[in-house]
Design a protein around this motif. Structure first.
Motif, PDB file in Angstrom:
ATOM      1  N   MET A   1      43.559  38.715  41.033  1.00 30.64           N
ATOM      2  CA  MET A   1      42.613  37.644  40.717  1.00 30.64           C
ATOM      3  C   MET A   1      41.326  37.797  41.535  1.00 30.64           C
ATOM      4  N   PRO A   2      40.182  37.606  40.890  1.00 26.88           N
ATOM      5  CA  PRO A   2      38.927  37.640  41.649  1.00 26.88           C
ATOM      6  C   PRO A   2      38.870  36.486  42.650  1.00 26.88           C
ATOM      7  N   GLN A   3      38.120  36.678  43.717  1.00 25.49           N
ATOM      8  CA  GLN A   3      38.056  35.694  44.799  1.00 25.49           C
ATOM      9  C   GLN A   3      37.206  34.489  44.447  1.00 25.49           C
ATOM     10  N   THR A   4      36.123  34.704  43.749  1.00 27.93           N
ATOM     11  CA  THR A   4      35.181  33.615  43.487  1.00 27.93           C
ATOM     12  C   THR A   4      34.798  33.606  42.010  1.00 27.93           C
ATOM     13  N   ILE A   5      34.190  32.499  41.594  1.00 24.90           N
ATOM     14  CA  ILE A   5      33.703  32.415  40.213  1.00 24.90           C
ATOM     15  C   ILE A   5      32.642  33.482  39.961  1.00 24.90           C
ATOM     16  N   ALA A   6      31.809  33.738  40.963  1.00 20.99           N
ATOM     17  CA  ALA A   6      30.783  34.786  40.790  1.00 20.99           C
ATOM     18  C   ALA A   6      31.432  36.148  40.545  1.00 20.99           C
ATOM     19  N   ASP A   7      32.504  36.458  41.308  1.00 20.16           N
ATOM     20  CA  ASP A   7      33.226  37.729  41.097  1.00 20.16           C
ATOM     21  C   ASP A   7      33.836  37.775  39.704  1.00 20.16           C
ATOM     22  N   ALA A   8      34.435  36.646  39.290  1.00 15.25           N
ATOM     23  CA  ALA A   8      35.093  36.600  37.981  1.00 15.25           C
ATOM     24  C   ALA A   8      34.075  36.823  36.865  1.00 15.25           C
ATOM     25  N   ILE A   9      32.898  36.217  36.996  1.00 12.96           N
ATOM     26  CA  ILE A   9      31.860  36.393  35.980  1.00 12.96           C
ATOM     27  C   ILE A   9      31.410  37.851  35.939  1.00 12.96           C
ATOM     28  N   ALA A  10      31.271  38.458  37.125  1.00 14.60           N
ATOM     29  CA  ALA A  10      30.875  39.870  37.160  1.00 14.60           C
ATOM     30  C   ALA A  10      31.922  40.737  36.451  1.00 14.60           C
ATOM     31  N   GLY A 213      32.275  43.151  15.973  1.00 16.84           N
ATOM     32  CA  GLY A 213      30.910  42.666  15.752  1.00 16.84           C
ATOM     33  C   GLY A 213      30.576  41.321  16.360  1.00 16.84           C
ATOM     34  N   SER A 214      31.430  40.803  17.233  1.00 14.74           N
ATOM     35  CA  SER A 214      31.117  39.538  17.901  1.00 14.74           C
ATOM     36  C   SER A 214      29.756  39.611  18.596  1.00 14.74           C
ATOM     37  N   THR A 215      29.014  38.490  18.575  1.00 16.78           N
ATOM     38  CA  THR A 215      27.779  38.418  19.365  1.00 16.78           C
ATOM     39  C   THR A 215      27.899  37.390  20.486  1.00 16.78           C
ATOM     40  N   MET A 216      29.008  36.621  20.496  1.00 13.87           N
ATOM     41  CA  MET A 216      29.199  35.612  21.548  1.00 13.87           C
ATOM     42  C   MET A 216      30.690  35.479  21.805  1.00 13.87           C
ATOM     43  N   VAL A 217      31.111  35.777  23.029  1.00  7.86           N
ATOM     44  CA  VAL A 217      32.518  35.585  23.377  1.00  7.86           C
ATOM     45  C   VAL A 217      32.653  34.310  24.191  1.00  7.86           C
ATOM     46  N   ARG A 218      33.729  33.558  23.905  1.00  6.45           N
ATOM     47  CA  ARG A 218      33.975  32.278  24.581  1.00  6.45           C
ATOM     48  C   ARG A 218      35.104  32.484  25.581  1.00  6.45           C
ATOM     49  N   VAL A 219      34.770  32.535  26.859  1.00 10.00           N
ATOM     50  CA  VAL A 219      35.757  32.933  27.857  1.00 10.00           C
ATOM     51  C   VAL A 219      35.957  31.831  28.890  1.00 10.00           C
ATOM     52  N   GLY A 220      37.192  31.335  28.979  1.00  2.55           N
ATOM     53  CA  GLY A 220      37.510  30.285  29.942  1.00  2.55           C
ATOM     54  C   GLY A 220      38.311  30.811  31.117  1.00  2.55           C
ATOM     55  N   THR A 221      39.573  31.123  30.851  1.00  6.38           N
ATOM     56  CA  THR A 221      40.511  31.505  31.912  1.00  6.38           C
ATOM     57  C   THR A 221      40.001  32.657  32.774  1.00  6.38           C
ATOM     58  N   ALA A 222      39.445  33.674  32.162  1.00 13.93           N
ATOM     59  CA  ALA A 222      39.001  34.844  32.931  1.00 13.93           C
ATOM     60  C   ALA A 222      37.791  34.527  33.811  1.00 13.93           C
ATOM     61  N   VAL A 223      37.102  33.422  33.544  1.00 14.81           N
ATOM     62  CA  VAL A 223      35.960  33.024  34.380  1.00 14.81           C
ATOM     63  C   VAL A 223      36.396  32.024  35.458  1.00 14.81           C
ATOM     64  N   PHE A 224      37.147  30.996  35.034  1.00 11.65           N
ATOM     65  CA  PHE A 224      37.433  29.872  35.933  1.00 11.65           C
ATOM     66  C   PHE A 224      38.869  29.853  36.460  1.00 11.65           C
TER      67      PHE A 224
END
Ligand code: PLP
Length: 241
Positions: A1-10, A213-224
């Protein structure tokens, strides 16, 4: 698991980047929508500090509360949950986008209730690409008719289509589900509609969505991280927790 939300977003941005490369699509072809449902405003603020601008919410009051708490930070709010007709007004007043338009009645209310001083509300028609396994979204064979009608509403701007396929470990099944949305977008474009957005892909299946062909991904768990629902706000039937 990433340490911070910033790491997860990266890390999520890196996944999107390699999925684009794999698919031979330009870097930056796919936008990240951070799905912040059930997360506190402080978590959204941390993501915003890490450069994330667009956030997705499933529950009307929760979106309104966070949008007010974080007003002035230049954030973009996307309503992605099931929408009942008695809840359209706060969505029309607060949201920048709605991904879950599945009936013309809801679209008509959003259009009429969009405040005059704001630009038209960006909307996506949600399509049920998984048949009987899912309850949300219009049937694929009615999607074009609904999209044409939505495009005529003055308070709305039709931007494209959205889907939530049932989870599957079978890459061919996922590709077929996402492909349904890609084909409908092409059909609308052939009719002259400027539909530039395909909202598809979540934490578990964003690579398959980008390949299709997605142009927008909706990501919850992997970010937060994992969500825990408060007892009083269980997810509604038909929503994706
Ligand atoms: C919760 C939700 C997501 C995010 O799901 P994750 O698996 O946490 O990435 C995406 N789209 C919709 C419509 C959702 O309800």
């Amino acid at each position: 698991m990433p340490q911070t939300i910033a790491d997860a977003i990266a890390q999520v941005r890196a996944r999107i980047g390699s999925a684009c490369r794999e698919a031979g699509r330009p870097a930056g072809a796919v936008m990240l929508l951070a799905v912040s449902k059930t997360q506190p405003a402080a978590a959204v603020a941390a993501a915003a500090d890490a450069g994330q601008r667009a956030f997705g919410e499933n529950y009307v009051q929760e979106m309104v509360d966070k949008a007010h708490a974080l007003a002035g930070r230049g954030l973009e709010w996307h309503f992605i949950g099931p929408l009942q007709s008695n809840k359209t007004r706060p969505v029309a007043e607060t949201a920048d986008w709605v991904h879950s338009v599945e009936r013309l009645k809801i679209a008509g209310r959003l259009s009429a209730q969009r405040p005059a001083g704001r630009p038209p509300l960006n909307v996506l028609v949600q399509v049920n690409v998984s048949g009987e396994a899912s309850k949300s979204g219009c049937a694929p064979d009615t999607a074009l008719e609904l999209a044409r009608a939505v495009a005529r509403l003055p308070g709305l701007r039709l931007r494209g289509l959205m889907c939530i396929p049932e989870p599957s470990d079978d890459a061919a099944v996922l590709a077929a589900r996402f492909g349904t949305l890609t084909r409908l977008q092409a059909a609308l474009q052939a009719e002259g509609y400027a539909v530039d957005t395909l909202s598809m892909g979540m934490s578990a299946d964003l690579e398959a969505a980008v390949a299709a062909g997605s142009t927008m991904v909706r990501v919850g768990t992997a970010v937060f991280g994992a969500r825990t629902y408060p007892q009083t706000e269980a997810p509604q039937e038909g929503s994706t927790p």
